[in-house]
Design a protein around this motif. Structure first.
Motif, PDB file in Angstrom:
ATOM      1  N   PRO A 145      -4.308   3.462 -12.951  1.00  0.00           N
ATOM      2  CA  PRO A 145      -4.128   2.005 -12.848  1.00  0.00           C
ATOM      3  C   PRO A 145      -3.599   1.562 -11.492  1.00  0.00           C
ATOM      4  CG  PRO A 145      -3.278   2.823 -14.931  1.00  0.00           C
ATOM      5  CD  PRO A 145      -3.599   4.027 -14.107  1.00  0.00           C
ATOM      6  N   LEU A 146      -2.724   2.347 -10.900  1.00  0.00           N
ATOM      7  CA  LEU A 146      -2.187   2.007  -9.579  1.00  0.00           C
ATOM      8  C   LEU A 146      -3.294   1.988  -8.528  1.00  0.00           C
ATOM      9  CD1 LEU A 146       1.047   4.219  -9.593  1.00  0.00           C
ATOM     10  CD2 LEU A 146       0.961   1.730  -9.797  1.00  0.00           C
ATOM     11  N   MET A 147      -4.134   3.010  -8.550  1.00  0.00           N
ATOM     12  CA  MET A 147      -5.204   3.096  -7.570  1.00  0.00           C
ATOM     13  C   MET A 147      -6.250   2.011  -7.797  1.00  0.00           C
ATOM     14  SD  MET A 147      -4.313   5.457  -5.488  1.00  0.00           S
ATOM     15  CE  MET A 147      -5.820   5.769  -4.564  1.00  0.00           C
ATOM     16  N   GLU A 148      -6.519   1.667  -9.047  1.00  0.00           N
ATOM     17  CA  GLU A 148      -7.474   0.603  -9.336  1.00  0.00           C
ATOM     18  C   GLU A 148      -6.962  -0.737  -8.830  1.00  0.00           C
ATOM     19  OE1 GLU A 148     -10.784  -1.368 -10.280  1.00  0.00           O
ATOM     20  OE2 GLU A 148     -10.493   0.812 -10.250  1.00  0.00           O
ATOM     21  N   GLN A 149      -5.681  -1.004  -9.012  1.00  0.00           N
ATOM     22  CA  GLN A 149      -5.079  -2.233  -8.487  1.00  0.00           C
ATOM     23  C   GLN A 149      -5.157  -2.262  -6.968  1.00  0.00           C
ATOM     24  OE1 GLN A 149      -1.097  -2.423 -10.065  1.00  0.00           O
ATOM     25  NE2 GLN A 149      -1.804  -2.374 -12.189  1.00  0.00           N
ATOM     26  N   LEU A 150      -4.955  -1.100  -6.343  1.00  0.00           N
ATOM     27  CA  LEU A 150      -5.035  -1.022  -4.883  1.00  0.00           C
ATOM     28  C   LEU A 150      -6.458  -1.315  -4.407  1.00  0.00           C
ATOM     29  CD1 LEU A 150      -3.600  -0.334  -2.224  1.00  0.00           C
ATOM     30  CD2 LEU A 150      -4.163   2.076  -2.636  1.00  0.00           C
ATOM     31  N   VAL A 203       0.828  -1.199   0.000  1.00  0.00           N
ATOM     32  CA  VAL A 203       0.000   0.000   0.000  1.00  0.00           C
ATOM     33  C   VAL A 203       0.866   1.253   0.000  1.00  0.00           C
ATOM     34  CG1 VAL A 203      -1.727   1.326   1.269  1.00  0.00           C
ATOM     35  CG2 VAL A 203      -1.913  -1.165   1.158  1.00  0.00           C
ATOM     36  N   LEU A 204       1.868   1.274   0.869  1.00  0.00           N
ATOM     37  CA  LEU A 204       2.705   2.470   1.002  1.00  0.00           C
ATOM     38  C   LEU A 204       3.522   2.724  -0.263  1.00  0.00           C
ATOM     39  CD1 LEU A 204       3.910   2.042   4.696  1.00  0.00           C
ATOM     40  CD2 LEU A 204       2.008   3.391   3.829  1.00  0.00           C
ATOM     41  N   GLU A 205       4.012   1.668  -0.882  1.00  0.00           N
ATOM     42  CA  GLU A 205       4.765   1.850  -2.125  1.00  0.00           C
ATOM     43  C   GLU A 205       3.864   2.338  -3.258  1.00  0.00           C
ATOM     44  OE1 GLU A 205       6.692  -1.865  -2.826  1.00  0.00           O
ATOM     45  OE2 GLU A 205       8.301  -1.480  -1.376  1.00  0.00           O
ATOM     46  N   THR A 206       2.634   1.832  -3.286  1.00  0.00           N
ATOM     47  CA  THR A 206       1.690   2.293  -4.311  1.00  0.00           C
ATOM     48  C   THR A 206       1.382   3.773  -4.136  1.00  0.00           C
ATOM     49  OG1 THR A 206       0.670   0.104  -4.500  1.00  0.00           O
ATOM     50  CG2 THR A 206      -0.621   1.987  -5.275  1.00  0.00           C
ATOM     51  N   LEU A 207       1.097   4.185  -2.898  1.00  0.00           N
ATOM     52  CA  LEU A 207       0.817   5.601  -2.643  1.00  0.00           C
ATOM     53  C   LEU A 207       2.055   6.450  -2.907  1.00  0.00           C
ATOM     54  CD1 LEU A 207      -1.363   5.351   0.596  1.00  0.00           C
ATOM     55  CD2 LEU A 207      -2.127   5.717  -1.757  1.00  0.00           C
TER      56      LEU A 207
END
Length: 302
Positions: A166-171, A132-136
Motif C-alpha cells: 500500500p505504501l508503494m502504491e500510494q507513492l 518520498v524519503l519517509e515512505t521509503l
C-alpha cells in the motif's frame, strides 16, 4: 594454478546463485586502453555478488566489458533446468545481460538508487522529497523487521505485500499525479526523480512479487570498494593478464572475508595443496576448505 582452478569453480558456483548483484567502476589498464576500439572507450572493473546455497561470493572482472556483459558470461555457466535467478542492479542499460529468453534473470532495480535521486534535490523540494524519503524509510523498516524475525522468503514476500504494498502504491499514485496535473515541472530536478520512479516502477517493485528479491544493490557497491582501494593503491594495471590476476586475488580475498576466514591463511593453504585442489576444487572454497584441509592432513598421516 590452484588459485585459477578455485577461481573458476567460484564462478561456476556463483552462476547457480539465487540472487546476483552487479555494477562496475572505472579502472586503468594501459595495454587495453591502447587496444580499445573506437566504440568502446571505457575500461571497467565489474563487481558481481552472488548469493548461492547460503554463501555470498564476490567476483571481479576487469576489461572493456560492461557489467551486463560480464554477468552474461557468468550466467552462461548456469545449469539447465534451474529457475531464473534474481538480478539486482541500477537502471543503466549496460547492466542488463543479453541472453536467450530462457536464461534471462528476473531484473530488479535499486530502491537506494531511487532514494538518492530525491536526496539530491531535497534542499529545493523539501516537502515533496520528505514524503518520498519517509515512505521509503517505512519500506526499509518493514524489510528490517522481516530480517530480525528471520522470515522465510515467502513470509517476507507476504509481509511486504501487506505492509509495503500500500505504501508503494500510494507513492506511485502521488508521482503520477504530480506530472499529470502539472504540479511539478517534468524537467526540474524533482520532475526527473519522479520520472525515474515511474519509468522503472515494475523493476523497483520486484520485491513485492518475487520471493527473495532484495530492495537494493548496496552489497555490490560495498564490494566494489575493494576494487577502488586497489585502484588507489596501484593506480593502474599494465596488461590484461595483470588485471586478471588482480581480479582473481580480490575475488578470493573478499569472499573469504565474508565467510569470516583469514584470507592470508586461505591463500597459503591453496598453494600447499595443489594436487587435492585439482581433484576436487569444490572442496576448497573459503567456507569449507578447513574440512578439506583436515582430510588432507589425515591422509598424509595414514
Amino acid at each position: 594454478k590452484p588459485l585459477v582452478v578455485v577461481y573458476e569453480e567460484l564462478i561456476r558456483q556463483a552462476a547457480q546463485g539465487e540472487v546476483l548483484y552487479n555494477d562496475d567502476t572505472a579502472v586503468r589498464i594501459l595495454a587495453l586502453q591502447r587496444e580499445t576500439a573506437a566504440d568502446r572507450t571505457g575500461v571497467f572493473t565489474t563487481g558481481i555478488v552472488a548469493v548461492a546455497a547460503g554463501h555470498r561470493m564476490a567476483l571481479f572482472f576487469s576489461g572493456d566489458k560492461h557489467a551486463g556483459e560480464n554477468l552474461a558470461d557468468v550466467l552462461k555457466r548456469r545449469a539447465d533446468g534451474l529457475p531464473p535467478p534474481i538480478q539486482m542492479c541500477d537502471a543503466l542499460s549496460r547492466n542488463g545481460p543479453k541472453l536467450a529468453p530462457e536464461r534471462e534473470p528476473l531484473m530488479g532495480n535499486c530502491l537506494a538508487h531511487l532514494r538518492r535521486n530525491f536526496v539530491e534535490v531535497a534542499n529545493n523540494f523539501a516537502p515533496e522529497c520528505r514524503y518520498v524519503l519517509e515512505t521509503l524509510g517505512e519500506v526499509y523498516g518493514n524489510d528490517e523487521t522481516a530480517r530480525d524475525q528471520a522470515m522465510t522468503a515467502d513470509q517476507r514476500l507476504a509481509y511486504h505485500q501487506a505492509r509495503s504494498g500500500p505504501l508503494m502504491e500510494q507513492l506511485h499514485q502521488w508521482g503520477q499525479r504530480q506530472l499529470d496535473e502539472h504540479i511539478v515541472e517534468p524537467n526540474s530536478g524533482l520532475g526527473k526523480a519522479i520520472r525515474y520512479l515511474l519509468n522503472h516502477w515494475p523493476k523497483l517493485t520486484l520485491f513485492l512479487r518475487q520471493p527473495g528479491a532484495p530492495l537494493d544493490y548496496n552489497i555490490v557497491e560495498r564490494a566494489l570498494k575493494k576494487a577502488i582501494l586497489n585502484r588507489k593503491n596501484g593506480l593502474f594495471y599494465k596488461t590484461r593478464n595483470g588485471a586478471r590476476v588482480g581480479d582473481l586475488y580480490m575475488s578470493r580475498i573478499h569472499t573469504c572475508e565474508w565467510c569470516g576466514g583469514n584470507p592470508f591463511d586461505y591463500l597459503t593453504e591453496l598453494q600447499k595443496h595443489v594436487e587435492e585442489i585439482s581433484r576436487n576444487p569444490a572442496a576448497w572454497m573459503p567456507w569449507n576448505y578447513r574440512a578439506a584441509l583436515e582430510e588432507a592432513e589425515l591422509a598424509k598421516a595414514a
